[in-house]
Design a protein around this motif. Structure first.
Motif, PDB file in Angstrom:
ATOM      1  N   MET A   1       2.245  13.777 -14.644  1.00 58.64           N
ATOM      2  CA  MET A   1       0.982  14.061 -13.994  1.00 58.64           C
ATOM      3  C   MET A   1      -0.112  14.312 -15.027  1.00 58.64           C
ATOM      4  O   MET A   1      -1.186  13.780 -14.912  1.00 58.64           O
ATOM      5  CB  MET A   1       1.155  15.254 -13.073  1.00 58.64           C
ATOM      6  CG  MET A   1      -0.111  15.799 -12.524  1.00 58.64           C
ATOM      7  SD  MET A   1       0.113  16.179 -10.793  1.00 58.64           S
ATOM      8  CE  MET A   1      -1.551  16.520 -10.373  1.00 58.64           C
ATOM      9  N   SER A   2       0.144  15.149 -16.010  1.00 59.06           N
ATOM     10  CA  SER A   2      -0.833  15.435 -17.055  1.00 59.06           C
ATOM     11  C   SER A   2      -0.261  15.042 -18.393  1.00 59.06           C
ATOM     12  O   SER A   2       0.948  14.897 -18.556  1.00 59.06           O
ATOM     13  CB  SER A   2      -1.182  16.923 -17.066  1.00 59.06           C
ATOM     14  OG  SER A   2      -1.776  17.309 -15.858  1.00 59.06           O
ATOM     15  N   ASP A   3      -1.143  14.944 -19.368  1.00 55.83           N
ATOM     16  CA  ASP A   3      -0.668  14.580 -20.695  1.00 55.83           C
ATOM     17  C   ASP A   3       0.031  15.766 -21.359  1.00 55.83           C
ATOM     18  O   ASP A   3      -0.156  16.919 -20.972  1.00 55.83           O
ATOM     19  CB  ASP A   3      -1.839  14.060 -21.547  1.00 55.83           C
ATOM     20  CG  ASP A   3      -2.887  15.137 -21.787  1.00 55.83           C
ATOM     21  OD1 ASP A   3      -2.722  15.910 -22.747  1.00 55.83           O
ATOM     22  OD2 ASP A   3      -3.867  15.210 -21.008  1.00 55.83           O
ATOM     23  N   THR A   4       0.823  15.467 -22.355  1.00 59.71           N
ATOM     24  CA  THR A   4       1.640  16.476 -23.039  1.00 59.71           C
ATOM     25  C   THR A   4       0.785  17.579 -23.652  1.00 59.71           C
ATOM     26  O   THR A   4       1.139  18.759 -23.581  1.00 59.71           O
ATOM     27  CB  THR A   4       2.510  15.803 -24.121  1.00 59.71           C
ATOM     28  OG1 THR A   4       3.311  14.815 -23.479  1.00 59.71           O
ATOM     29  CG2 THR A   4       3.401  16.802 -24.821  1.00 59.71           C
ATOM     30  N   GLU A   5      -0.342  17.221 -24.226  1.00 58.17           N
ATOM     31  CA  GLU A   5      -1.202  18.225 -24.854  1.00 58.17           C
ATOM     32  C   GLU A   5      -1.710  19.237 -23.822  1.00 58.17           C
ATOM     33  O   GLU A   5      -1.675  20.451 -24.056  1.00 58.17           O
ATOM     34  CB  GLU A   5      -2.386  17.551 -25.546  1.00 58.17           C
ATOM     35  CG  GLU A   5      -3.265  18.541 -26.293  1.00 58.17           C
ATOM     36  CD  GLU A   5      -4.424  17.867 -27.025  1.00 58.17           C
ATOM     37  OE1 GLU A   5      -5.404  18.578 -27.291  1.00 58.17           O
ATOM     38  OE2 GLU A   5      -4.343  16.665 -27.317  1.00 58.17           O
ATOM     39  N   THR A   6      -2.129  18.758 -22.666  1.00 63.09           N
ATOM     40  CA  THR A   6      -2.605  19.653 -21.610  1.00 63.09           C
ATOM     41  C   THR A   6      -1.482  20.548 -21.109  1.00 63.09           C
ATOM     42  O   THR A   6      -1.667  21.751 -20.912  1.00 63.09           O
ATOM     43  CB  THR A   6      -3.200  18.837 -20.439  1.00 63.09           C
ATOM     44  OG1 THR A   6      -4.283  18.051 -20.942  1.00 63.09           O
ATOM     45  CG2 THR A   6      -3.682  19.738 -19.322  1.00 63.09           C
ATOM     46  N   LEU A   7      -0.298  19.961 -20.920  1.00 65.69           N
ATOM     47  CA  LEU A   7       0.850  20.761 -20.460  1.00 65.69           C
ATOM     48  C   LEU A   7       1.234  21.813 -21.489  1.00 65.69           C
ATOM     49  O   LEU A   7       1.578  22.945 -21.125  1.00 65.69           O
ATOM     50  CB  LEU A   7       2.029  19.848 -20.147  1.00 65.69           C
ATOM     51  CG  LEU A   7       1.820  18.908 -18.955  1.00 65.69           C
ATOM     52  CD1 LEU A   7       2.982  17.933 -18.839  1.00 65.69           C
ATOM     53  CD2 LEU A   7       1.625  19.687 -17.675  1.00 65.69           C
TER      54      LEU A   7
END
Length: 145
Positions: A1-7
């Motif tokens: 759903m979201s990119d790894t950096e955001t997670l």
């Protein structure tokens, strides 16, 4: 759903919030783990040790130490489990409930003070995100049970 950096940022923020709130327990003389176990016992009522270990994610040795310390401090009591007299259940004492309430109050005050320091729109964005954060907590709980 979201990119790894955001997670990773989300995970990091959640961890930082938990660490900061955990310091309120140390001001009352408990470790974060002791405060968490006490809070769970107060909230859930009498609990068997197996269920408590599962809910807290603690191994039996660590749980035994925590229960021993909370009992020694007069914050909880051990009783035979009426459903299985060979087993023990723990429940909070009045002193344990009072201490747990103080810790919750300190944590609430700390959050309120911090929200008051933020711009009103930022504070409202955090408040508006509560249903989504509660859903995230529930989803995490469901994946671990």
């Amino acid at each position: 759903m979201s990119d790894t950096e955001t997670l990773n940022k989300l995970r990091g923020v959640i961890s930082k919030l938990a660490r900061e709130l955990n310091t309120t327990a140390t001001s009352e003389g408990l470790t974060p783990t002791q405060a968490s176990v006490l809070g769970l016992i107060v909230f859930r009522g009498p609990l068997g040790l197996t269920e408590l270990a599962q809910l807290e994610g603690l191994n039996p040795t660590m749980l035994s130490r925590v229960i021993g310390k909370l009992t020694e401090l007069g914050l909880i009591q051990r009783d035979p489990n009426p459903a299985d007299l060979r087993a023990i259940q723990v429940e909070s004492t009045e002193a344990g409930r009072e201490l747990s309430d103080r810790i919750k109050h300190h944590r609430t005050e700390a959050i309120a003070a911090c929200l008051d320091q933020l711009p009103e729109t930022t504070a409202q964005t955090i408040i508006n995100a509560l249903p989504a954060l509660e859903a995230l907590a529930q989803a995490l709980r469901s994946t671990h049970n």
